[in-house]
Design a protein around this motif. Structure first.
Motif, PDB file in Angstrom:
ATOM      1  N   THR A 300      52.005 -47.126   7.495  1.00 38.21           N
ATOM      2  CA  THR A 300      51.645 -45.934   8.271  1.00 38.21           C
ATOM      3  C   THR A 300      52.567 -45.839   9.469  1.00 38.21           C
ATOM      4  N   LEU A 301      53.168 -44.678   9.642  1.00 46.12           N
ATOM      5  CA  LEU A 301      54.019 -44.411  10.794  1.00 46.12           C
ATOM      6  C   LEU A 301      53.256 -43.523  11.770  1.00 46.12           C
ATOM      7  N   LEU A 302      53.063 -44.000  12.977  1.00 43.46           N
ATOM      8  CA  LEU A 302      52.383 -43.263  14.034  1.00 43.46           C
ATOM      9  C   LEU A 302      53.428 -42.797  15.042  1.00 43.46           C
ATOM     10  N   GLN A 303      53.370 -41.515  15.380  1.00 36.76           N
ATOM     11  CA  GLN A 303      54.428 -40.948  16.209  1.00 36.76           C
ATOM     12  C   GLN A 303      53.877 -39.843  17.095  1.00 36.76           C
ATOM     13  N   GLY A 304      54.332 -39.801  18.333  1.00 37.39           N
ATOM     14  CA  GLY A 304      54.002 -38.694  19.217  1.00 37.39           C
ATOM     15  C   GLY A 304      54.994 -37.567  19.047  1.00 37.39           C
ATOM     16  N   ASP A 305      54.519 -36.333  19.107  1.00 38.71           N
ATOM     17  CA  ASP A 305      55.421 -35.199  18.898  1.00 38.71           C
ATOM     18  C   ASP A 305      56.205 -34.836  20.157  1.00 38.71           C
ATOM     19  N   ALA A 306      55.953 -35.538  21.272  1.00 37.99           N
ATOM     20  CA  ALA A 306      56.688 -35.283  22.511  1.00 37.99           C
ATOM     21  C   ALA A 306      57.366 -36.555  23.007  1.00 37.99           C
ATOM     22  N   ASP A 307      57.796 -37.381  22.067  1.00 35.57           N
ATOM     23  CA  ASP A 307      58.475 -38.636  22.382  1.00 35.57           C
ATOM     24  C   ASP A 307      59.939 -38.333  22.709  1.00 35.57           C
ATOM     25  N   SER A 308      60.373 -38.653  23.919  1.00 36.44           N
ATOM     26  CA  SER A 308      61.734 -38.353  24.338  1.00 36.44           C
ATOM     27  C   SER A 308      62.713 -39.486  24.023  1.00 36.44           C
ATOM     28  N   ILE A 309      62.224 -40.604  23.515  1.00 35.52           N
ATOM     29  CA  ILE A 309      63.093 -41.748  23.223  1.00 35.52           C
ATOM     30  C   ILE A 309      63.335 -41.897  21.732  1.00 35.52           C
ATOM     31  N   VAL A 310      62.279 -41.782  20.925  1.00 32.33           N
ATOM     32  CA  VAL A 310      62.406 -41.794  19.460  1.00 32.33           C
ATOM     33  C   VAL A 310      61.862 -40.462  18.945  1.00 32.33           C
ATOM     34  N   PRO A 311      62.721 -39.578  18.470  1.00 31.40           N
ATOM     35  CA  PRO A 311      62.274 -38.255  18.016  1.00 31.40           C
ATOM     36  C   PRO A 311      61.248 -38.350  16.888  1.00 31.40           C
ATOM     37  N   ALA A 312      60.389 -37.335  16.815  1.00 30.17           N
ATOM     38  CA  ALA A 312      59.294 -37.325  15.837  1.00 30.17           C
ATOM     39  C   ALA A 312      59.784 -37.345  14.394  1.00 30.17           C
ATOM     40  N   HIS A 314      61.519 -39.365  12.981  1.00 32.41           N
ATOM     41  CA  HIS A 314      61.551 -40.732  12.446  1.00 32.41           C
ATOM     42  C   HIS A 314      60.261 -41.092  11.714  1.00 32.41           C
ATOM     43  N   ALA A 315      59.227 -40.287  11.896  1.00 28.51           N
ATOM     44  CA  ALA A 315      57.981 -40.536  11.169  1.00 28.51           C
ATOM     45  C   ALA A 315      58.005 -39.940   9.767  1.00 28.51           C
ATOM     46  N   VAL A 316      59.061 -39.203   9.446  1.00 24.87           N
ATOM     47  CA  VAL A 316      59.187 -38.602   8.119  1.00 24.87           C
ATOM     48  C   VAL A 316      60.032 -39.540   7.268  1.00 24.87           C
ATOM     49  N   LEU A 317      59.361 -40.417   6.544  1.00 28.26           N
ATOM     50  CA  LEU A 317      60.043 -41.421   5.735  1.00 28.26           C
ATOM     51  C   LEU A 317      59.337 -41.534   4.395  1.00 28.26           C
ATOM     52  N   SER A 318      60.066 -41.341   3.335  1.00 26.20           N
ATOM     53  CA  SER A 318      59.489 -41.351   1.996  1.00 26.20           C
ATOM     54  C   SER A 318      58.763 -42.668   1.724  1.00 26.20           C
ATOM     55  N   GLY A 319      57.599 -42.541   1.114  1.00 25.27           N
ATOM     56  CA  GLY A 319      56.828 -43.727   0.756  1.00 25.27           C
ATOM     57  C   GLY A 319      55.890 -44.215   1.830  1.00 25.27           C
ATOM     58  N   THR A 320      55.728 -43.447   2.909  1.00 23.01           N
ATOM     59  CA  THR A 320      54.841 -43.858   3.991  1.00 23.01           C
ATOM     60  C   THR A 320      53.795 -42.784   4.277  1.00 23.01           C
ATOM     61  N   ASN A 321      52.740 -43.189   4.957  1.00 23.62           N
ATOM     62  CA  ASN A 321      51.771 -42.250   5.512  1.00 23.62           C
ATOM     63  C   ASN A 321      52.145 -41.989   6.958  1.00 23.62           C
ATOM     64  N   GLN A 322      51.861 -40.790   7.458  1.00 24.75           N
ATOM     65  CA  GLN A 322      52.210 -40.444   8.825  1.00 24.75           C
ATOM     66  C   GLN A 322      51.012 -39.859   9.566  1.00 24.75           C
ATOM     67  N   LYS A 323      50.977 -40.165  10.857  1.00 21.80           N
ATOM     68  CA  LYS A 323      50.031 -39.514  11.764  1.00 21.80           C
ATOM     69  C   LYS A 323      50.799 -39.122  13.014  1.00 21.80           C
ATOM     70  N   ILE A 324      50.763 -37.842  13.337  1.00 25.33           N
ATOM     71  CA  ILE A 324      51.478 -37.322  14.490  1.00 25.33           C
ATOM     72  C   ILE A 324      50.472 -36.992  15.595  1.00 25.33           C
ATOM     73  N   ILE A 325      50.734 -37.480  16.798  1.00 29.85           N
ATOM     74  CA  ILE A 325      49.830 -37.289  17.924  1.00 29.85           C
ATOM     75  C   ILE A 325      50.363 -36.176  18.821  1.00 29.85           C
ATOM     76  N   LYS A 326      49.547 -35.159  19.033  1.00 30.31           N
ATOM     77  CA  LYS A 326      49.951 -34.032  19.869  1.00 30.31           C
ATOM     78  C   LYS A 326      50.199 -34.483  21.303  1.00 30.31           C
ATOM     79  N   ASN A 327      51.341 -34.086  21.842  1.00 28.64           N
ATOM     80  CA  ASN A 327      51.753 -34.409  23.206  1.00 28.64           C
ATOM     81  C   ASN A 327      51.901 -35.913  23.433  1.00 28.64           C
ATOM     82  N   GLY A 328      52.042 -36.674  22.341  1.00 30.82           N
ATOM     83  CA  GLY A 328      52.175 -38.118  22.467  1.00 30.82           C
ATOM     84  C   GLY A 328      53.553 -38.521  22.965  1.00 30.82           C
ATOM     85  N   GLY A 329      53.583 -39.473  23.896  1.00 32.02           N
ATOM     86  CA  GLY A 329      54.827 -39.988  24.444  1.00 32.02           C
ATOM     87  C   GLY A 329      55.176 -41.345  23.887  1.00 32.02           C
ATOM     88  N   HIS A 330      56.316 -41.871  24.309  1.00 31.35           N
ATOM     89  CA  HIS A 330      56.844 -43.096  23.710  1.00 31.35           C
ATOM     90  C   HIS A 330      56.020 -44.328  24.063  1.00 31.35           C
TER      91      HIS A 330
END
Length: 353
Positions: A300-312, A314-330
């Motif tokens: 599972t890849l967890l990612q904030g959609d407002a991360d200024s260090i690792v862009p969102a 990076h959570a789009v990767l084949s073979g994984t589950n993703q959860k995107i957090i609104k206004n989430g930071g790094h």
């Protein structure tokens, strides 16, 4: 008559001053919020994390790198975990790096080595909760981030380790050699993390304290955690038999080739870690790219959609589950009062069977 006029004027002036004072007080009370602005620049040979954010318990003004602002009211997330909320009732996002340094912490309960170098050490926090059994059988093997640089050690996330232990979970934190350390960089850092995870798994099995195990890494540590799990899955060590339930990437760097082409401070460190650019050492970059389809364990890849260090992306990767957090930071993942931390707990709770 003059005396009467003087008295009337004095009373009028007193009433006016009292009214102004009351208005000022009401205005001050209505506009007050617990609001502290942090601006951090942590240098290491010209490379640094840069964060300038505002935190408040109700309404926040967030400043991004373009100096644009927007008002945001934080409420408990729909994914908020009740155990976490009981300890940390306020939910925030866009946590600055400096906010991690003021969290409650505790020293590790024990530490043990997986190699001869002093940095090849695992620090352990054991679950401390006697009333909450939800996490009592769970352990997290954690790989910290920091742009692969030795300027950032495991200590910066001690508030996270402490909070997880308070919830009852065991936390096995890997220190490893990084850029700037002899033997660190590519592939030495990955070699260390792979050996550390293997050693921690054997330790957990021998102790018999925890039966459900998760491997997680943050940022550059997430990149190494994904690669190490992939290595171990193809080795003689069967991760599926080791009671590992899931690999979790927290703002993990998954596309290292594109990341090396970016211009923020952490992206600029990629060539130092890899000993060259994608054009210089293309084969090394290919080997440093996680391939979840080759691992065999759920990710599972967890990612904030407002991360200024690792862009969102990076959570789009084949073979994984993703959860995107609104206004989430790094750095939100490392702060127990954040909506992102609740999302991490939710993933662990969902996949504990």
């Amino acid at each position: 008559m003059k005396t009467v006029t003087y008295v009337i004027n004095s009373i009028t002036l007193a009433v006016a001053l009292s009214t102004l004072t009351l208005v000022a007080k009401v205005h001050a009370d209505s506009s007050f919020s617990v609001n502290s602005t942090y601006a951090d620049t942590h240098d290491n040979n010209g490379t640094h994390y840069e964060e300038s954010r505002s935190l408040s318990s109700t309404e926040d003004t967030h400043t991004n790198e373009e100096k644009k602002t927007s008002d945001d009211t934080h409420v408990n997330s729909a994914h908020a975990n009740s155990e976490s909320s009981a300890i940390y009732p306020k939910k925030i996002s866009q946590v600055p790096y400096s906010a991690l340094g003021v969290l409650p912490t505790s020293e590790a309960d024990e530490q043990f080595s997986y190699g001869d170098d002093p940095l090849q050490t695992i620090y352990t926090w054991h679950g401390r909760s006697s009333t909450n059994e939800k996490y009592a059988d769970k352990a997290l093997i954690f790989i910290h981030g920091g742009c692969w640089l030795n300027a950032y050690g495991y200590e910066h996330a001690k508030g996270m380790y402490h909070a997880l232990a308070e919830l009852g979970m065991g936390v096995y934190v890997t220190e490893y050699r990084r850029v700037g350390d002899e033997g660190g960089g590519w592939p030495g850092s990955l070699d260390d993390v792979t050996q550390a995870i293997s050693t921690a798994l054997k330790r957990i099995e021998n102790e018999g304290r925890y039966t459900n195990i998760y491997i997680a890494g943050h940022s550059a540590g997430g990149h190494l955690a994904l690669l190490a799990a992939q290595r171990l899955s193809s080795s003689s060590l069967s991760l599926s038999r080791a009671n590992i339930k899931r690999i979790i990437g927290l703002a993990a760097i998954t596309d290292i080739q594109s990341y090396a082409m970016g211009h923020n401070s952490c992206q600029s460190a990629t060539a130092k870690f890899m000993n060259g650019t994608p054009e210089d050492v293309p084969t090394a970059y290919q080997r440093a790219a996680p391939s979840p389809t080759h691992g065999g364990l759920p990710i599972t890849l967890l990612q904030g959609d407002a991360d200024s260090i690792v862009p969102a992306r990076h959570a789009v990767l084949s073979g994984t589950n993703q959860k995107i957090i609104k206004n989430g930071g790094h750095f939100d993942w490392l702060h127990p009062e954040s909506t992102s931390f609740d999302a991490l707990l939710e993933v662990i709770s969902e996949h504990d069977e």
